[in-house]
Write a protein that holds these residues in place. Sequence first.
Motif, PDB file in Angstrom:
ATOM      1  N   MET A  63       0.383  -1.045  -0.193  1.00  0.00           N
ATOM      2  CA  MET A  63       0.239   0.282  -0.050  1.00  0.00           C
ATOM      3  C   MET A  63       1.099   1.209  -0.214  1.00  0.00           C
ATOM      4  SD  MET A  63      -2.988   0.775   2.764  1.00  0.00           S
ATOM      5  CE  MET A  63      -3.882  -0.236   2.909  1.00  0.00           C
ATOM      6  N   SER A  64       0.638   2.376  -1.309  1.00  0.00           N
ATOM      7  CA  SER A  64       1.355   3.525  -0.917  1.00  0.00           C
ATOM      8  C   SER A  64       1.522   3.985   0.041  1.00  0.00           C
ATOM      9  CB  SER A  64       0.551   4.033  -2.234  1.00  0.00           C
ATOM     10  OG  SER A  64      -0.271   4.712  -1.935  1.00  0.00           O
ATOM     11  N   ASP A  65       2.149   5.174   1.237  1.00  0.00           N
ATOM     12  CA  ASP A  65       2.044   5.917   1.429  1.00  0.00           C
ATOM     13  C   ASP A  65       0.594   6.557   1.868  1.00  0.00           C
ATOM     14  OD1 ASP A  65       4.583   5.661   3.039  1.00  0.00           O
ATOM     15  OD2 ASP A  65       5.559   7.643   1.434  1.00  0.00           O
ATOM     16  N   GLU A  66       0.430   7.292   0.474  1.00  0.00           N
ATOM     17  CA  GLU A  66      -0.694   7.841   0.337  1.00  0.00           C
ATOM     18  C   GLU A  66      -2.194   7.685   0.245  1.00  0.00           C
ATOM     19  OE1 GLU A  66       1.437   7.741  -2.084  1.00  0.00           O
ATOM     20  OE2 GLU A  66       2.194   9.978  -2.055  1.00  0.00           O
ATOM     21  N   GLN A  67      -1.820   6.025  -0.145  1.00  0.00           N
ATOM     22  CA  GLN A  67      -2.951   5.546   0.476  1.00  0.00           C
ATOM     23  C   GLN A  67      -3.622   5.230   2.415  1.00  0.00           C
ATOM     24  OE1 GLN A  67      -1.887   2.103  -2.124  1.00  0.00           O
ATOM     25  NE2 GLN A  67      -4.170   1.994  -2.915  1.00  0.00           N
ATOM     26  N   ILE A  68      -1.816   4.623   2.119  1.00  0.00           N
ATOM     27  CA  ILE A  68      -2.166   4.522   4.336  1.00  0.00           C
ATOM     28  C   ILE A  68      -2.883   6.022   4.664  1.00  0.00           C
ATOM     29  CG2 ILE A  68      -0.788   4.944   5.606  1.00  0.00           C
ATOM     30  CD1 ILE A  68       1.303   2.857   4.236  1.00  0.00           C
ATOM     31  N   ILE A  69      -2.355   7.326   4.226  1.00  0.00           N
ATOM     32  CA  ILE A  69      -2.707   8.454   5.192  1.00  0.00           C
ATOM     33  C   ILE A  69      -4.114   8.763   4.741  1.00  0.00           C
ATOM     34  CG2 ILE A  69      -2.717  11.409   4.762  1.00  0.00           C
ATOM     35  CD1 ILE A  69       0.832  10.230   3.839  1.00  0.00           C
ATOM     36  N   PHE A  70      -4.635   8.817   3.626  1.00  0.00           N
ATOM     37  CA  PHE A  70      -6.372   8.314   3.166  1.00  0.00           C
ATOM     38  C   PHE A  70      -7.487   7.419   4.233  1.00  0.00           C
ATOM     39  CE2 PHE A  70      -5.812  10.674  -1.138  1.00  0.00           C
ATOM     40  CZ  PHE A  70      -6.045  11.904  -0.638  1.00  0.00           C
ATOM     41  N   ASN A  71      -6.108   6.299   4.395  1.00  0.00           N
ATOM     42  CA  ASN A  71      -6.961   5.700   4.883  1.00  0.00           C
ATOM     43  C   ASN A  71      -7.209   6.478   6.865  1.00  0.00           C
ATOM     44  OD1 ASN A  71      -7.798   3.479   3.718  1.00  0.00           O
ATOM     45  ND2 ASN A  71      -5.678   2.610   4.425  1.00  0.00           N
ATOM     46  N   VAL A  72      -6.371   7.417   7.045  1.00  0.00           N
ATOM     47  CA  VAL A  72      -6.520   7.912   8.646  1.00  0.00           C
ATOM     48  C   VAL A  72      -7.614   9.260   8.044  1.00  0.00           C
ATOM     49  CG1 VAL A  72      -5.428   9.298   9.547  1.00  0.00           C
ATOM     50  CG2 VAL A  72      -3.784   7.923   9.085  1.00  0.00           C
ATOM     51  N   ILE A  73      -7.636   9.839   6.532  1.00  0.00           N
ATOM     52  CA  ILE A  73      -9.166  10.611   6.451  1.00  0.00           C
ATOM     53  C   ILE A  73      -9.894  10.081   6.530  1.00  0.00           C
ATOM     54  CG2 ILE A  73      -9.688  11.973   4.990  1.00  0.00           C
ATOM     55  CD1 ILE A  73      -6.356  12.808   4.140  1.00  0.00           C
ATOM     56  N   ALA A  93     -15.765   6.210  18.861  1.00  0.00           N
ATOM     57  CA  ALA A  93     -14.285   6.118  19.349  1.00  0.00           C
ATOM     58  C   ALA A  93     -13.628   4.878  19.067  1.00  0.00           C
ATOM     59  CB  ALA A  93     -14.235   5.532  20.914  1.00  0.00           C
ATOM     60  N   GLU A  94     -14.287   3.365  18.175  1.00  0.00           N
ATOM     61  CA  GLU A  94     -13.219   2.514  17.648  1.00  0.00           C
ATOM     62  C   GLU A  94     -12.816   3.397  16.318  1.00  0.00           C
ATOM     63  OE1 GLU A  94     -16.533  -0.257  17.083  1.00  0.00           O
ATOM     64  OE2 GLU A  94     -16.744  -0.215  18.643  1.00  0.00           O
ATOM     65  N   GLU A  95     -13.337   4.315  15.552  1.00  0.00           N
ATOM     66  CA  GLU A  95     -12.795   4.604  14.266  1.00  0.00           C
ATOM     67  C   GLU A  95     -11.548   5.479  14.482  1.00  0.00           C
ATOM     68  OE1 GLU A  95     -13.518   4.791  11.065  1.00  0.00           O
ATOM     69  OE2 GLU A  95     -15.466   3.477  11.397  1.00  0.00           O
ATOM     70  N   ILE A  96     -11.794   6.325  15.603  1.00  0.00           N
ATOM     71  CA  ILE A  96     -10.323   7.468  15.831  1.00  0.00           C
ATOM     72  C   ILE A  96      -9.422   5.831  16.045  1.00  0.00           C
ATOM     73  CG2 ILE A  96      -9.062   8.575  18.205  1.00  0.00           C
ATOM     74  CD1 ILE A  96     -12.587   9.801  17.481  1.00  0.00           C
ATOM     75  N   LEU A  97      -9.066   5.407  17.458  1.00  0.00           N
ATOM     76  CA  LEU A  97      -8.846   3.717  17.510  1.00  0.00           C
ATOM     77  C   LEU A  97      -8.213   3.167  15.987  1.00  0.00           C
ATOM     78  CD1 LEU A  97      -7.631   2.008  19.723  1.00  0.00           C
ATOM     79  CD2 LEU A  97      -9.165   0.392  19.553  1.00  0.00           C
ATOM     80  N   LYS A  98      -8.920   3.278  15.115  1.00  0.00           N
ATOM     81  CA  LYS A  98      -8.351   3.140  13.555  1.00  0.00           C
ATOM     82  C   LYS A  98      -7.170   3.959  13.733  1.00  0.00           C
ATOM     83  CE  LYS A  98     -12.242   0.431  12.169  1.00  0.00           C
ATOM     84  NZ  LYS A  98     -13.264   0.312  11.544  1.00  0.00           N
ATOM     85  N   ALA A  99      -7.778   4.971  13.707  1.00  0.00           N
ATOM     86  CA  ALA A  99      -7.375   5.786  13.081  1.00  0.00           C
ATOM     87  C   ALA A  99      -5.465   6.098  13.977  1.00  0.00           C
ATOM     88  CB  ALA A  99      -7.026   7.396  12.591  1.00  0.00           C
ATOM     89  N   HIS A 100      -5.771   5.937  15.200  1.00  0.00           N
ATOM     90  CA  HIS A 100      -4.844   6.124  15.517  1.00  0.00           C
ATOM     91  C   HIS A 100      -3.639   4.882  15.376  1.00  0.00           C
ATOM     92  CE1 HIS A 100      -4.722   9.345  18.942  1.00  0.00           C
ATOM     93  NE2 HIS A 100      -5.331   9.495  18.854  1.00  0.00           N
ATOM     94  N   GLU A 101      -4.210   3.753  15.516  1.00  0.00           N
ATOM     95  CA  GLU A 101      -3.107   2.687  14.898  1.00  0.00           C
ATOM     96  C   GLU A 101      -2.300   2.470  13.344  1.00  0.00           C
ATOM     97  OE1 GLU A 101      -6.435  -0.449  14.848  1.00  0.00           O
ATOM     98  OE2 GLU A 101      -6.194  -0.880  17.350  1.00  0.00           O
ATOM     99  N   ILE A 102      -2.965   3.596  12.707  1.00  0.00           N
ATOM    100  CA  ILE A 102      -2.422   3.725  11.572  1.00  0.00           C
ATOM    101  C   ILE A 102      -1.374   4.515  11.726  1.00  0.00           C
ATOM    102  CG2 ILE A 102      -2.569   4.489   9.331  1.00  0.00           C
ATOM    103  CD1 ILE A 102      -6.016   3.285   9.317  1.00  0.00           C
ATOM    104  N   GLN A 103      -1.648   5.759  12.877  1.00  0.00           N
ATOM    105  CA  GLN A 103      -0.785   6.827  12.875  1.00  0.00           C
ATOM    106  C   GLN A 103       0.499   6.159  13.083  1.00  0.00           C
ATOM    107  OE1 GLN A 103      -2.069   9.496  16.625  1.00  0.00           O
ATOM    108  NE2 GLN A 103      -1.149  11.095  14.854  1.00  0.00           N
ATOM    109  N   ASN A 104      -0.099   5.317  14.666  1.00  0.00           N
ATOM    110  CA  ASN A 104       1.614   4.379  15.241  1.00  0.00           C
ATOM    111  C   ASN A 104       1.984   3.492  14.336  1.00  0.00           C
ATOM    112  OD1 ASN A 104       0.701   5.534  17.995  1.00  0.00           O
ATOM    113  ND2 ASN A 104      -0.518   4.264  18.590  1.00  0.00           N
ATOM    114  N   LYS A 105       1.253   3.400  13.743  1.00  0.00           N
ATOM    115  CA  LYS A 105       2.271   2.310  12.330  1.00  0.00           C
ATOM    116  C   LYS A 105       3.814   3.243  11.796  1.00  0.00           C
ATOM    117  CE  LYS A 105      -1.031  -1.603  12.206  1.00  0.00           C
ATOM    118  NZ  LYS A 105      -1.542  -2.114  11.055  1.00  0.00           N
TER     119      LYS A 105
END
Length: 105
Positions: free
Chosen positions: A1-11, A44-56
């Motif tokens: 997965m590209s960096d852009e795709q990863i970032i879009f997942n956070v969004i 809260a679950e969605e925020i946790l998903k975004a945090h997990e991506i951010q932590n990676k």
Amino acid sequence: MSDEQIIFNVIVCAGNARAKAFAALEAAKKGDFNSASSLLSEAAEEILKAHEIQNKLISREANGEGMNVTLLLAHAEDHLMAAILAKDLISEMIDLYKINSKGDD
């Protein structure tokens, strides 16, 4: 997965969280506190998903695999922080709706 795709997942996760939080507020306005609570949990679950991506991403950088800081990355971080703030403030507002509804009894 590209960096852009990863970032879009956070969004996407941040946007979902914000939408769920505002839906929770609408439910609370109608006195439906069970739905409001459920929607806040989903936010809260969605925020946790975004945090997990951010932590990676942070772990990658700590391991020397940094990425370029782009406007898109800054945009994603902005969305995430706005979603967290919205959820936290809306949670407090829902508590106020609950207190106010007890006075109607």
